[in-house]
Design an enzyme around this catalytic site. Structure first.
Site, PDB file in Angstrom:
ATOM      1  N   GLU A 183     -13.931  -2.719   1.394  1.00  0.00           N
ATOM      2  CA  GLU A 183     -12.580  -3.290   1.388  1.00  0.00           C
ATOM      3  C   GLU A 183     -12.605  -4.650   2.070  1.00  0.00           C
ATOM      4  OE1 GLU A 183      -9.605  -2.588  -0.031  1.00  0.00           O
ATOM      5  OE2 GLU A 183      -9.010  -4.472   0.967  1.00  0.00           O
TER       6      GLU A 183
ATOM      7  N   ASP B  44     -15.889  -8.510   1.093  1.00  0.00           N
ATOM      8  CA  ASP B  44     -15.507  -8.750  -0.294  1.00  0.00           C
ATOM      9  C   ASP B  44     -16.619  -8.197  -1.187  1.00  0.00           C
ATOM     10  OD1 ASP B  44     -15.172  -9.936  -2.877  1.00  0.00           O
ATOM     11  OD2 ASP B  44     -13.939 -11.494  -1.960  1.00  0.00           O
ATOM     12  N   MET B  45     -16.284  -7.314  -2.120  1.00  0.00           N
ATOM     13  CA  MET B  45     -17.320  -6.656  -2.941  1.00  0.00           C
ATOM     14  C   MET B  45     -18.195  -7.642  -3.687  1.00  0.00           C
ATOM     15  SD  MET B  45     -15.142  -5.192  -6.172  1.00  0.00           S
ATOM     16  CE  MET B  45     -13.588  -4.896  -5.350  1.00  0.00           C
TER      17      MET B  45
ATOM     18  N   TYR C 209       0.843  -1.202   0.000  1.00  0.00           N
ATOM     19  CA  TYR C 209       0.000   0.000   0.000  1.00  0.00           C
ATOM     20  C   TYR C 209       0.874   1.247   0.000  1.00  0.00           C
ATOM     21  CZ  TYR C 209      -4.200  -2.746   1.079  1.00  0.00           C
ATOM     22  OH  TYR C 209      -5.243  -3.623   1.030  1.00  0.00           O
TER      23      TYR C 209
ATOM     24  N   LYS D 126       1.380  11.775  -4.668  1.00  0.00           N
ATOM     25  CA  LYS D 126       2.281  12.734  -5.303  1.00  0.00           C
ATOM     26  C   LYS D 126       1.991  12.904  -6.774  1.00  0.00           C
ATOM     27  CE  LYS D 126       6.542  12.144  -2.735  1.00  0.00           C
ATOM     28  NZ  LYS D 126       7.713  11.319  -2.809  1.00  0.00           N
ATOM     29  N   TYR D 127       1.581  11.830  -7.434  1.00  0.00           N
ATOM     30  CA  TYR D 127       1.609  11.856  -8.880  1.00  0.00           C
ATOM     31  C   TYR D 127       0.231  11.854  -9.511  1.00  0.00           C
ATOM     32  CZ  TYR D 127       6.559  11.223  -8.188  1.00  0.00           C
ATOM     33  OH  TYR D 127       7.857  11.392  -7.803  1.00  0.00           O
TER      34      TYR D 127
ATOM     35  N   PHE E 263       2.202   2.134  -3.362  1.00  0.00           N
ATOM     36  CA  PHE E 263       1.173   2.645  -4.254  1.00  0.00           C
ATOM     37  C   PHE E 263       0.703   4.031  -3.840  1.00  0.00           C
ATOM     38  CE2 PHE E 263       1.242  -1.608  -5.688  1.00  0.00           C
ATOM     39  CZ  PHE E 263       0.787  -1.563  -6.989  1.00  0.00           C
TER      40      PHE E 263
ATOM     41  N   GLU F 104     -10.128   0.704  -8.451  1.00  0.00           N
ATOM     42  CA  GLU F 104      -8.775   0.700  -9.021  1.00  0.00           C
ATOM     43  C   GLU F 104      -8.236  -0.698  -8.786  1.00  0.00           C
ATOM     44  OE1 GLU F 104      -5.707  -0.072  -9.534  1.00  0.00           O
ATOM     45  OE2 GLU F 104      -4.679   1.256  -8.126  1.00  0.00           O
TER      46      GLU F 104
ATOM     47  N   GLU G  33      -5.315  -8.778 -12.465  1.00  0.00           N
ATOM     48  CA  GLU G  33      -5.625  -8.898 -11.045  1.00  0.00           C
ATOM     49  C   GLU G  33      -7.130  -9.103 -10.832  1.00  0.00           C
ATOM     50  OE1 GLU G  33      -3.605  -5.711  -9.001  1.00  0.00           O
ATOM     51  OE2 GLU G  33      -1.638  -6.425  -9.669  1.00  0.00           O
TER      52      GLU G  33
END
Lengths: 606, 606
Positions: A360, A388-389, A289, A298-299, A292, A404, A413
């Site tokens: 989550e 679990d979704m 985590y 930051k990005y 990531f 995501e 994934e």
């Protein structure tokens, strides 16, 4: 001193400069002149007197003979031998000569010289260019030697950098093809690499490009009229005749743009094989985590999501209703919260009212989420669902579903399977972010000698049938990438399934000569919402985004591709009751066996 | 009833005849009509109603659906299912269709049918011919199935026997090439073989020849206007409409020449891999001598030696000196004495006086030699030397040196090294039998699917780098053999050595289409003396000689050869201080890795 250290600041990788010398039986003076005085890092020195021929040695009593080598092993310290001397194998040897005596002499000498180099602990030896077009006996002998070398030793095969088009017209062998034949005969050994003699003219860029996938040592000759190097016994203050070349190379190296910070951080990941994550089956660790999120805060990635959510909110709720309607947004796979934060910021930015569910499955991440909500004072807005979704029973339906779940290859994934489960609680007119044509994966054929050898080093089938996440660096990209699989979300069709099959044809540029395909580089691109996309496919990649390295699908045996014969490739995404996997194969120009049949070597658990 | 049993006497191998039927849900009647009444061995029957399509099955509740198969598993006894029914997979399936629904239906049906066949313990299923030129998805699905089959089950891929020249001109795929692509994609699985549909015209003989290296099932259609087969419920006395065909095939089979006795004895050795002998390092066992001597006393080999010795004796001693001169003859590697006997018979036949030394290193064989000499009363003529010929100090020199140290590949049992040692006690003008150009070895490229799969079954590198002695049978010989190594004895040159290197180029016939090279068949020929030769090279083989089977050098990966691209092959004979070994490789059309580098997998001990 390595070139990179001359400037006093960190460079991407150290480079070394050596100088090729004539045979000398006074190696200490040779080192003193070229290294201490001249400033070079090493000498490339012949190990054996060039006039020596085994068949000319008189008498049978070879036990009384001393080989005419360049001085005793005692004249240098072991560390000097190993770090400052590269052995140059006698250039007269010709193992594919029609003359049997020359052939036998060559084999004897080659083996004696390498044995001597091994005795001296030299790290590398340079093998002369094969003479003529046939090199099978030379390769057989080198392969015998390679089997006996330690992994710290390497052999460099000297090859002139000849234009492939010149080669064809004059009946010469294209130098890359010569190298490739030689190394294939030598079982694609990782201890064999290539020393390229750069000539006065260069081949075309596509032809040159093939060398990007190889481990290459570059060599060249002076092009100026240089003062003759005086005796190595001359006074140490004399300037080395090649010193200007060394200074100029160092100057060029130091003039290179320094690497951006992120690239420097990732230096250690270059061409390093990593097994892909299994975030669905396993729970991610804090470290993962961290990586990531550090990136996402930051990005660009989190900004892209914020922009996409903002656009969706405005589309969903007109300005005049902004104060009255509350949009229900669900972040599925919320992790430690970066997309929850991005969504809330989008709401703030657009003045829309938001209710957020953060779903989550990882109970460890849920702990962090709870703390985040408390810390930020989001209690009234954000509901945390520890589930679990695929199995959550939502009490209301969502206007916007944010996720995501992308892997390097898009769906690797299992985003399609997750979103199939999650779309149950999306309103029929709801928006999925990423939206339509969400995940498109791409592949392109590559030459990747190092990656292939690293896979091969495991000596089993399973590693050849596993896709790896890897920061591609020493890789020749042989053709533009093409799209493989596409998934659209939401998809309410009852006939929908997530199995896929794609047949692709790559035409390699005709002016490049033959190439060797070690496998395929894979990427993804994803439309988050309308014109906001996110992806790593090289030609359209989101700039300054470092969360994903490409994926690499190896081939069990590299495939030679010749100009004019297209490369036909097949990729399958297969789904079982408890796992999802890829299979792949090449059917042209030569069929390879299927890779990863029934997911026997690699699969992603559901 | 197998065809071979109809005549009541032993045939080479049993053959079976089956009949292809339409779908029927009354399998017992199908069997009764075709097997009990019709006399066929099995039926090739569709397993699933041809109108079935998975996508047309209504409703989602597949758990309530029953597959429309040809009756319950209980309608036949398990042994009837497995020995009398071959499953015919629905011919409508098309796994490489552009139509995704058809593709998915095809995959589902194929897997359902094979699963049903496995449930019934059927031994074989017939897969329909791939439609169109692309077959990768079909192969991927079949490969998935193959990985799950037991070794007792096989799949036959149906392929029409299309002329390769017709195929090229009309843009069709050559049927052998289609088969080859399919099986290479299926990892060259031994459980996949081919069912050839013979058409009204046959391809050229060279094109047909490629099928000799494959495991083939032959099928054909009636070419006459036959009465329609009545209902399978009709009375059992009715004649089967195809009965005349069956009778005619049985007639043809019975008209075949019966195999010679020796061939019948060797039936069990056909395509059976044997490790070559190591007679120098190990002592042979009595069983091995038995086999060789049984052959030698009855057949040609010992006669050849007798003829050669007789000619040498006459050349050595003119008639007028016959009663006065005694010729000294040494048999090196005398074993249990067959060449001692042959030499004595030659002396008797030519009225020459003989003194024989029988040199043998195996103490067990020496026991038998002593008994033989006593039994035959040879005490005054034959001296037995219990010693390795390389180390014996002879008290006198020989006029004639006789040896039989040949392996299948000539020098592979180290005859050169042995004779180098033995020639010390040959007079400078003495005669060696075998004489000049003693051992010439030969190779030719072959397609040998069974041999390759048997080597592959060991799942290691060592077996791919070992030459095997094998009675070649299901093998396609792709080009005439060429000579490899030659050894001349005696050889008194001081520069002589027994290392060899040979580069060979094979041009495959241009009208054959592509071929797959699984390895090389090896032979020897030997000049015993003047015009007396002994050998197994097919075009010059000594007739009726059965002591030697050919040798087979496998390739780690089979090499595809296309017309017009020559096959370039390299063979080395390498000598170390304690062992001798071969290395081999292919350099064109694609380089293979070196085989058996440094003798790591196979060597012969000195």
């Amino acid at each position: 001193m390595p070139l990179g250290e001359r400037g006093g600041w960190e460079r991407s990788e150290s480079r070394y400069c050596g100088v090729e010398t004539d045979f000398s039986d006074d190696v200490p003076s040779l080192l003193s002149f070229n290294i201490s005085t001249g400033g070079f890092d090493y000498v490339l020195a012949p190990l054996m007197n060039p006039s020596y021929r085994p068949s000319l040695v008189e008498g049978k009593g070879s036990e009384t003979q001393v080989l005419p080598v360049s001085g005793s092993d005692l004249v240098l310290a072991p560390s000097q031998w190993s770090s400052h001397v590269v052995g140059k194998v006698s250039s007269w040897i010709d193992l594919d000569s029609e003359d049997e005596v020359l052939r036998m002499d060559s084999e004897t000498t080659l083996k004696q010289e390498i044995a001597w180099a091994t005795h001296l602990s030299l790290q590398a030896c340079l093998l002369p260019t094969p003479k003529g077009t046939s090199c099978a006996n030379y390769a057989r002998c080198v392969n015998q030697i390679l089997q006996g070398l330690t992994t710290l030793q390497v052999l460099w095969l000297r090859v002139p950098l000849v234009k492939s088009d010149d080669a064809t017209s004059e009946g010469l062998t294209d130098s890359w093809e010569l190298w490739n034949s030689f190394r294939l005969l030598c079982e694609h050994d990782s201890k064999l690499s290539v020393a390229l003699d750069v000539m006065s003219t260069l081949p075309s860029e596509t032809s040159l490009g093939r060398w990007m996938g190889e481990s290459v040592v570059v060599s060249g000759k002076p092009v100026h009229n240089l003062p003759k190097a005086s005796d190595s016994n001359s006074e140490g203050t004399q300037r080395h005749p090649l010193r200007s070349y060394l200074d100029y190379v160092a100057y060029l190296f130091q003039k290179m743009e320094p690497l951006p910070e992120q690239e420097r951080i990732e230096l250690g990941y270059r061409d390093f094989l990593q097994a892909p994550l299994q975030p669905l089956m396993d729970n991610l660790e804090a470290q993962t985590y961290e990586t990531f999120e550090r990136d996402s805060t930051k990005y660009i990635q989190v900004c892209c999501y914020q922009r996409a959510v903002a656009k969706a909110l405005v589309d969903r709720v007109p300005d005049e209703k902004a104060s009255e309607l509350t949009t229900v947004l669900m972040v599925v796979g919320a992790g430690r919260g970066p997309l929850v934060r991005a969504s809330l910021q989008a709401a703030e930015e657009t003045n829309r009212k938001l209710k957020v569910y953060a779903v989550e499955k990882n109970p460890n991440a849920v702990v962090t989420l709870h703390n985040l909500v408390k810390l930020e004072g989001w209690e009234g807005i954000v509901t945390i669902i520890s589930c679990d979704m695929r199995f959550w029973n939502a009490s209301e339906k969502a206007d916007i579903l944010v996720s995501e779940l992308l892997g390097s290859f898009g769906d690797n994934e299992l985003s399609p399977e997750c979103l199939d489960g999650a779309q149950r609680f999306l309103k029929p007119d709801g928006i999925s972010i990423p939206s339509s044509y969400v995940y498109t994966s791409f592949i392109q054929p590559v030459t990747a000698t190092k990656l292939y050898n690293d896979v091969k080093a495991h000596k089993d089938l399973a590693h050849f049938e596993t896709p790896y996440v890897v920061k591609l660096h020493s890789v020749a990209r042989l053709a533009p990438s093409q799209s493989v699989f596409t998934f659209t979300h939401p998809n309410f069709s009852t006939k929908a399934n997530n199995q896929r099959y794609k047949k692709l044809q790559f035409n390699l540029p005709s002016d490049a000569g033959s190439s060797l395909v070690h496998g395929f580089a894979g990427y993804f691109d994803s439309v988050l919402y309308k014109d906001v996309h996110l992806g790593i496919e090289p030609t359209t990649a989101t700039p300054n985004m470092f969360s994903w390295f490409p994926i690499f699908f190896p081939l069990r045996k590299p495939v030679e591709v010749h100009p004019g014969s297209p490369l036909e490739v097949h990729f399958w995404r297969c789904c079982g009751s408890s796992k999802v996997w890829y299979e792949w194969s090449v059917s042209s120009p030569t069929p390879t066996p299927m890779h990863n049949t029934n997911g026997r070597s690699y699969w992603v658990g559901l």
